[in-house]
Write an enzyme that holds these catalytic residues in place. Structure first.
Site, PDB file in Angstrom:
ATOM      1  N   LYS A 208       0.842  -1.201   0.000  1.00  0.00           N
ATOM      2  CA  LYS A 208       0.000   0.000   0.000  1.00  0.00           C
ATOM      3  C   LYS A 208       0.879   1.254   0.000  1.00  0.00           C
ATOM      4  O   LYS A 208       0.707   2.148  -0.791  1.00  0.00           O
ATOM      5  CB  LYS A 208      -0.909  -0.034   1.225  1.00  0.00           C
ATOM      6  CG  LYS A 208      -1.808   1.150   1.366  1.00  0.00           C
ATOM      7  CD  LYS A 208      -2.764   0.956   2.527  1.00  0.00           C
ATOM      8  CE  LYS A 208      -3.444   2.270   2.880  1.00  0.00           C
ATOM      9  NZ  LYS A 208      -4.338   2.153   4.028  1.00  0.00           N
ATOM     10  N   GLU A 214      10.567  -4.514   4.447  1.00  0.00           N
ATOM     11  CA  GLU A 214      10.682  -5.912   3.990  1.00  0.00           C
ATOM     12  C   GLU A 214      10.404  -6.021   2.487  1.00  0.00           C
ATOM     13  O   GLU A 214      11.152  -6.656   1.737  1.00  0.00           O
ATOM     14  CB  GLU A 214       9.687  -6.802   4.742  1.00  0.00           C
ATOM     15  CG  GLU A 214       9.987  -6.990   6.215  1.00  0.00           C
ATOM     16  CD  GLU A 214       9.421  -5.882   7.098  1.00  0.00           C
ATOM     17  OE1 GLU A 214       9.032  -4.811   6.576  1.00  0.00           O
ATOM     18  OE2 GLU A 214       9.387  -6.095   8.329  1.00  0.00           O
ATOM     19  N   GLY A 269      -4.624  -2.199   5.104  1.00  0.00           N
ATOM     20  CA  GLY A 269      -3.846  -3.313   4.549  1.00  0.00           C
ATOM     21  C   GLY A 269      -4.485  -4.667   4.811  1.00  0.00           C
ATOM     22  O   GLY A 269      -4.603  -5.512   3.917  1.00  0.00           O
ATOM     23  N   ARG A 270      -4.952  -4.882   6.040  1.00  0.00           N
ATOM     24  CA  ARG A 270      -5.520  -6.196   6.394  1.00  0.00           C
ATOM     25  C   ARG A 270      -6.920  -6.396   5.832  1.00  0.00           C
ATOM     26  O   ARG A 270      -7.509  -7.455   5.993  1.00  0.00           O
ATOM     27  CB  ARG A 270      -5.501  -6.367   7.919  1.00  0.00           C
ATOM     28  CG  ARG A 270      -6.096  -5.217   8.693  1.00  0.00           C
ATOM     29  CD  ARG A 270      -5.714  -5.259  10.159  1.00  0.00           C
ATOM     30  NE  ARG A 270      -6.207  -4.124  10.933  1.00  0.00           N
ATOM     31  CZ  ARG A 270      -5.582  -2.970  11.077  1.00  0.00           C
ATOM     32  NH1 ARG A 270      -4.437  -2.758  10.460  1.00  0.00           N
ATOM     33  NH2 ARG A 270      -6.090  -2.008  11.825  1.00  0.00           N
ATOM     34  N   GLU A 355      -4.242  -6.882  14.840  1.00  0.00           N
ATOM     35  CA  GLU A 355      -3.786  -5.549  14.445  1.00  0.00           C
ATOM     36  C   GLU A 355      -4.937  -4.543  14.585  1.00  0.00           C
ATOM     37  O   GLU A 355      -4.717  -3.360  14.822  1.00  0.00           O
ATOM     38  CB  GLU A 355      -3.243  -5.563  13.011  1.00  0.00           C
ATOM     39  CG  GLU A 355      -2.211  -4.478  12.764  1.00  0.00           C
ATOM     40  CD  GLU A 355      -1.535  -4.578  11.407  1.00  0.00           C
ATOM     41  OE1 GLU A 355      -2.236  -4.458  10.376  1.00  0.00           O
ATOM     42  OE2 GLU A 355      -0.305  -4.757  11.352  1.00  0.00           O
ATOM     43  N   HIS A 386      -3.611 -33.576  17.507  1.00  0.00           N
ATOM     44  CA  HIS A 386      -2.481 -34.415  17.907  1.00  0.00           C
ATOM     45  C   HIS A 386      -1.311 -33.591  18.405  1.00  0.00           C
ATOM     46  O   HIS A 386      -0.179 -34.072  18.475  1.00  0.00           O
ATOM     47  CB  HIS A 386      -2.058 -35.296  16.727  1.00  0.00           C
ATOM     48  CG  HIS A 386      -3.143 -36.252  16.342  1.00  0.00           C
ATOM     49  ND1 HIS A 386      -3.298 -37.477  16.932  1.00  0.00           N
ATOM     50  CD2 HIS A 386      -4.178 -36.108  15.482  1.00  0.00           C
ATOM     51  CE1 HIS A 386      -4.364 -38.076  16.425  1.00  0.00           C
ATOM     52  NE2 HIS A 386      -4.923 -37.254  15.550  1.00  0.00           N
ATOM     53  N   LYS A 506       9.662  -0.440  14.203  1.00  0.00           N
ATOM     54  CA  LYS A 506      10.228  -0.072  12.895  1.00  0.00           C
ATOM     55  C   LYS A 506      11.267   1.030  13.067  1.00  0.00           C
ATOM     56  O   LYS A 506      12.348   0.980  12.485  1.00  0.00           O
ATOM     57  CB  LYS A 506       9.127   0.452  11.966  1.00  0.00           C
ATOM     58  CG  LYS A 506       8.166  -0.581  11.425  1.00  0.00           C
ATOM     59  CD  LYS A 506       7.229   0.091  10.423  1.00  0.00           C
ATOM     60  CE  LYS A 506       6.044  -0.793  10.081  1.00  0.00           C
ATOM     61  NZ  LYS A 506       5.060  -0.141   9.235  1.00  0.00           N
TER      62      LYS A 506
END
Ligand code: F6P
Length: 543
Positions: A208, A214, A269-270, A355, A386, A506
């Site tokens: 965005k 990253e 973003g999410r 978030e 399990h 950040k």
């Protein structure tokens, strides 16, 4: 009455009293008292069946929760979001992810301008791009069809498209290959690219902001990889596309204008899967099925906006969550999709919920005096059974769970699916009703083992069922959880659409980077732990 501090409202107090009064109620008692409970505490809407009978609730509990929602102004908050008001106050933005899948044809105005034409235009451009890829007409500068699509993004620019590409794999073209690189760890990019060849590789940079460390590092790494594999500088742009709200930065990076697919500041973003961020999904399943997914979202949006709360799936899920977090002290919430295609759904929901609602300050800027978003986690069933289900059944904490399953499998080996469904139903049953010592004794279990073989039960869960996993159903499931998060944010009186909590780390990383490289002296405000860690790494590297 101080409505900002939810705990002071009479509705909150009434729920507290009610929880206290019913603290000893066991789910077994509730079921014994009402043989129709399974039906009465279930709702089917939009092809999604929600059974919430295995929650410690009565009709009175639900009524009290609805009253709380009313007192918190839920109705008008829903209108404010769908009325395009700037409800993301700390970023001064409206919250319009719903507009990305609004097929009503009505204008959606932001600062007076209708944003719908731009949404349609980008979708048409995405459609053309997806069709070009799917018909092998999108060629690399070397003349080969682009068949290997590597999405470079992180957070919502990774989890959404990755989750959906996996979820809808059944509907995907098998001659197109999709990869998702998110981690700053060079291993992620290196291992992904190792078997690939530049001639047929397209990178989609999804960001965005187009500034995320990253993603920018991975985009630069992709460019170096192309150059190292003899792709001429002039041909680089032929290997890149971008989904972004910052087209200028994408242009500056070298993405050709015709391969930049825009989305907007008003999409979080999410919440961005239905935007240009969904491009790899559209390439994988095709524009028609992508539209089916969007229609699924839209149907759930309409259900949320128009259904009475008693049968409103997102509202019910949200209120049951509040009941658990605030009146039963639940600190985590687990989601178990009994479907291999949905294996990344818990990770996707983790960002969506944590978030959005991982906040400790209310809308007035004051500390909340109550818990907000729980830790969300999960794994596909039956794997979890399990691994960690032991703790769910006999641990000291009750963890509310969502079991998600489908009546029909998309694949052969139908008996596997039957066994899996049986396991899913068995788990929620075991969690709810447990196994008493009396019952065990009847089974001839030795006295000394009884404490270990006993299951306390009374552990809450929702079961969410749909007929089968289709793009439309996936859209509905995503919107269901999106709106659940919204409702909870309203009730907790927090801002769900910002994420200031990601900023500090950040900016600290920016300060630590030159220290690690040995290019900066210890700052006076550097703590001794960080200083020692940096020193340790630097010494080991030298050795
Ligand atoms: O740092 C958190 C975050 O901003 C998320 O909200 C977002 O999904 C992710 O980073 C990626 O951001 P972008 O799409 O701008 O690269």
């Amino acid at each position: 009455m101080d409505r900002h501090n939810r705990t002071r409202t009479s509705e909150w107090q009434a729920l507290r009293q009610h929880a206290k009064k019913n603290a000893k109620l066991h789910l077994s008692d509730l079921f014994a008292a009402d043989p129709e409970r399974g039906r009465r505490f279930s709702v089917t809407a939009e092809g999604i069946h929600l059974d919430y009978s295995k929650h410690p609730v009565t009709s009175e509990t639900m009524e009290l929760l609805f009253r709380l929602a009313r007192a918190c102004g839920l109705e008008s908050e829903i209108d404010r979001m769908f009325g395009a008001e700037k409800i993301n106050e700390t970023e001064n933005r409206p919250v319009l992810h719903w507009a990305l899948r609004d097929f009503s044809g009505k204008a959606v105005r932001v600062d007076g301008a209708d944003v719908s034409p731009a949404i349609r235009q980008v979708r048409e451009r995405m459609t053309a791009a997806a069709e070009k890829i799917r018909s092998s007409r999108w060629l690399s500068p070397g003349g080969r069809p682009l068949t290997h699509i590597v999405n470079l993004g992180i957070g919502g620019s990774d989890l959404g498209p990755q989750m959906a590409c996996q979820a809808l794999r059944f509907y995907s073209r098998r001659d197109l290959h999709f990869y998702f690189v998110s981690n700053l760890d060079p291993t992620h990019l290196a291992e992904t690219l190792r078997p690939l060849s530049p001639e047929n590789t397209l990178f989609v940079i999804a960001s965005k902001t187009f500034t995320t460390q990253e993603t920018m590092a991975n985009a630069a790494g992709a460019r170096s990889w192309l150059l190292e594999h003899s792709v001429p500088q002039a041909a680089l742009s032929g290997h890149f596309a971008a989904a972004t709200a910052n087209p200028q930065a994408a242009l500056a990076f070298g993405v050709a204008p015709e391969n930049i697919f825009e989305f907007w500041e008003w999409v979080g973003g999410r919440y961005s899967l239905a935007s240009a961020v969904g491009l790899p999904v559209m390439m994988a399943i095709g524009p028609e099925r992508f539209t089916e997914m969007l229609r699924g979202y839209w149907n759930m949006d309409n259900h949320f906006r128009s259904s009475p709360w008693q049968t409103n799936l997102p509202v019910l899920l949200a209120l049951l969550g509040i009941w658990q977090v605030n009146f039963h002290d639940a600190h985590t919430h687990a989601v178990f999709p009994y479907d291999q295609y949905l294996r990344r759904f818990p990770a996707f929901l983790q960002q969506l919920e944590m978030e959005s609602n991982g906040k400790c300050v209310d809308r007035a800027g004051r500390a909340t005096r109550y818990s907000t978003g729980p830790v969300l986690w999960g794994e596909p069933g039956t794997n979890g059974q399990h691994a960690f289900f032991q703790m769910l059944h006999q641990g000291t904490q009750a963890v509310p769970c969502d079991f998600i399953g489908f009546c029909r499998s998309l694949n052969p080996y139908k008996d596997h699916h039957e066994q899996m469904l049986a396991n899913m139903f068995a788990q929620s049953r075991a969690l709810a009703f447990g196994r008493s010592r009396a019952g065990l004794a009847g089974e001839g279990i030795p006295e000394t083992l009884l404490p270990f073989r006993e299951f306390p039960g009374n552990r809450p869960s929702n079961t969410i069922l749909a007929e089968e996993l289709t793009p439309e159903v996936l859209g509905k499931l995503i919107a269901l959880y999106e709106h659940k998060v919204f409702v909870q944010g309203v009730l907790w009186n927090i801002f769900s659409f910002d994420q200031w909590g990601v900023e500090l780390g950040k900016s600290l990383a920016k300060k630590i980077l030159p220290r690690l490289a040995g290019n900066a002296e210890t700052a006076p405000d550097e703590d001794s732990s960080t200083r020692e860690l940096i020193t340790y790494c630097r010494c080991r590297r030298r050795q």
